[in-house]
Design an enzyme around this catalytic site. Structure first.
Site, PDB file in Angstrom:
ATOM      1  N   LYS A   1       0.830  -1.195   0.000  1.00 36.54           N
ATOM      2  CA  LYS A   1       0.000   0.000   0.000  1.00 36.54           C
ATOM      3  C   LYS A   1       0.868   1.251   0.000  1.00 36.54           C
ATOM      4  CE  LYS A   1      -3.652  -2.042   2.918  1.00 36.54           C
ATOM      5  NZ  LYS A   1      -4.838  -1.888   2.062  1.00 36.54           N
TER       6      LYS A   1
ATOM      7  N   ARG B   1     -10.018 -11.735   2.476  1.00 35.74           N
ATOM      8  CA  ARG B   1     -10.869 -12.841   2.017  1.00 35.74           C
ATOM      9  C   ARG B   1     -10.158 -14.180   2.147  1.00 35.74           C
ATOM     10  NH1 ARG B   1     -11.368  -9.982  -3.669  1.00 35.74           N
ATOM     11  NH2 ARG B   1     -11.161  -8.251  -2.197  1.00 35.74           N
TER      12      ARG B   1
END
Length: 427
Positions: free
Chosen positions: A207, A281
């Site tokens: 990020k 996920r």
């Protein structure tokens, strides 16, 4: 100690000198909040944020009109992560005072836990804090198991192990069983599954700073479902509920997972990793497999899963996904009763097929051809829920945390969602 500033309520408009839109006024006796009957709880919360902004750190909620919901609205706006604040609460009947005290204990725990620095709150600490909170309200009606590190790999929790193995702090799965019946064979009513990424660098799909600086809050889903179970217990939950927290750091090291890796799950699904920043996920999948094995009436997972949900809803609503219209309607009704913001976003069968891989059954992220990122993420999770068309709710927790203050919230965690899930569990 400074004398408390009195805060009173009025249904009359403020004196014209304060302006026609004034929501509060100040006099020698204290501060009066002027309710208009349209959005009284929101008005109280916004006024409390302004009062805190004035540097007033000791208040007394005085006079008529205060109930548990109005006191709570004030506290939601008044509380902030820095400094201390003192509130002298008004006289409430026993039931309302107990409700307020439980909100203060549990939802403040959620906010404080999400706000904690990642250095202080690793996977093991998060799991233990969850155990401590629920044990405090449930006593001997709770049992739990903590699995960590290489034991996860040996037992087949490959998503959680793969994501968390790069950190010196081992990944952890908490499996907690709240069983008020005392019967070990009692059916499980509900399973709660929470994403507990205690810091998310993005891994090798790293990020930028502007997106990483709030990633201590990436365990917000785990904190929310933990708080929801604890709060439901204080409201008399008498059914068996299991909690699964999937806790890990997502960091970079020579041992970190890489793009192109393939994860094989216990249900036989193979997933190609094409974005290490779509890690939530991957860990939730392990928890959902365990939840499905319990054959509960409902499964609720909560996760700060996608930026796409925030793009759609900002930080003002939690995003709800489900194939089960009736159950989704029940949750939205619970949200309305608790005055918490949820909004349902699309989830259809075709979203389940929008994660193609050339090397595995699934890709862990959608391609540019399938830009509905929040819906495809929910579609991914559905592959790990045995009966995904009934009894499953996915909450993308876009309202969990705010990087900057707004008129009704300080910066940091909000605690939103706890009461709604608890309401659904006890309905």
């Amino acid at each position: 100690m400074t004398e408390a500033m009195k805060i009173t309520l009025s249904t009359q408009p403020a004196d014209a000198r304060w302006g026609e839109k004034a929501t509060y006024s100040i006099n020698n006796d204290g501060i009066t909040l002027h309710l208009n009957g349209a959005d009284d709880l929101g008005l109280i919360q916004r006024a409390a944020r302004k009062i805190d902004g004035l540097g007033i750190k000791h208040v007394q909620l005085s006079g008529e009109g205060w109930d548990a919901d109005r006191c709570w609205a004030f506290w939601q706006g008044y509380k902030a992560p820095k400094g201390t604040r003192k509130v002298e609460w008004p006289d409430l009947d026993d039931a309302q005072r107990q409700e307020l005290d439980n909100r203060l204990m549990i939802i403040d725990w959620v906010r404080d836990t999400i706000n904690a620095p990642a250095e202080e709150l690793g996977p093991s600490q998060l799991a233990q804090r969850a155990v401590d909170l629920i044990s405090n309200v449930a006593g001997d009606r709770v049992t739990y198991r903590i699995t960590k590190g290489e034991d996860l790999r040996e037992q087949g929790y490959m998503g959680l192990h793969t994501v968390g193995r790069a950190s010196e702090r081992s990944p952890v799965l908490l499996a907690l069983d709240y069983n008020p019946t005392g019967d070990k064979e009692a059916p499980v009513y509900a399973c709660l599954v929470g994403k507990g990424i205690t810091f998310d660098s993005g891994g090798y799909s790293i990020k930028q700073t502007a997106f990483m600086d709030s990633m201590k809050s990436d365990m917000g889903g785990a904190a929310t479902v933990t708080g929801a179970l604890a709060f439901a217990i204080t409201r008399g939950l008498n059914k068996r509920v299991k909690l699964f927290l999937c806790c890990a750091d997502n960091l970079i090291s020579g041992n970190a997972f890489k793009l192109g890796d393939i994860i094989t799950y216990r249900n036989g699904k193979k997933v190609e990793v094409m974005n290490t920043d779509a890690e939530g996920r991957l860990v939730l999948a392990d928890g959902l497999i365990d939840a499905s094995a319990q054959k509960p009436e409902m499964i609720i997972d909560a996760a700060t899963l996608t930026g796409a949900a925030k793009t759609a809803l900002g930080n003002d609503y939690h995003a709800l996904f489900s194939f089960d219209d009736a159950l989704a309607g029940r949750l939205l009704a619970s949200a309305s009763q608790e005055n918490e913001p949820f909004w349902r976003l699309p989830l259809a069968e075709f979203h389940r097929s929008q994660l193609p891989s050339n090397f595995a059954e699934l890709n862990n992220t959608g391609s540019a051809a399938y830009p509905a990122g929040a819906s495809t993420a929910a579609g991914f999770l559905s592959h790990f829920v045995e009966n995904y068309q009934q009894g499953w709710l996915h909450i993308d927790c876009s309202a969990t945390y705010r990087k900057a203050p707004v008129e009704q919230w300080s910066a940091g965690a909000t605690g939103l969602g706890v009461r709604t899930i608890a309401n659904l569990l006890t309905a």
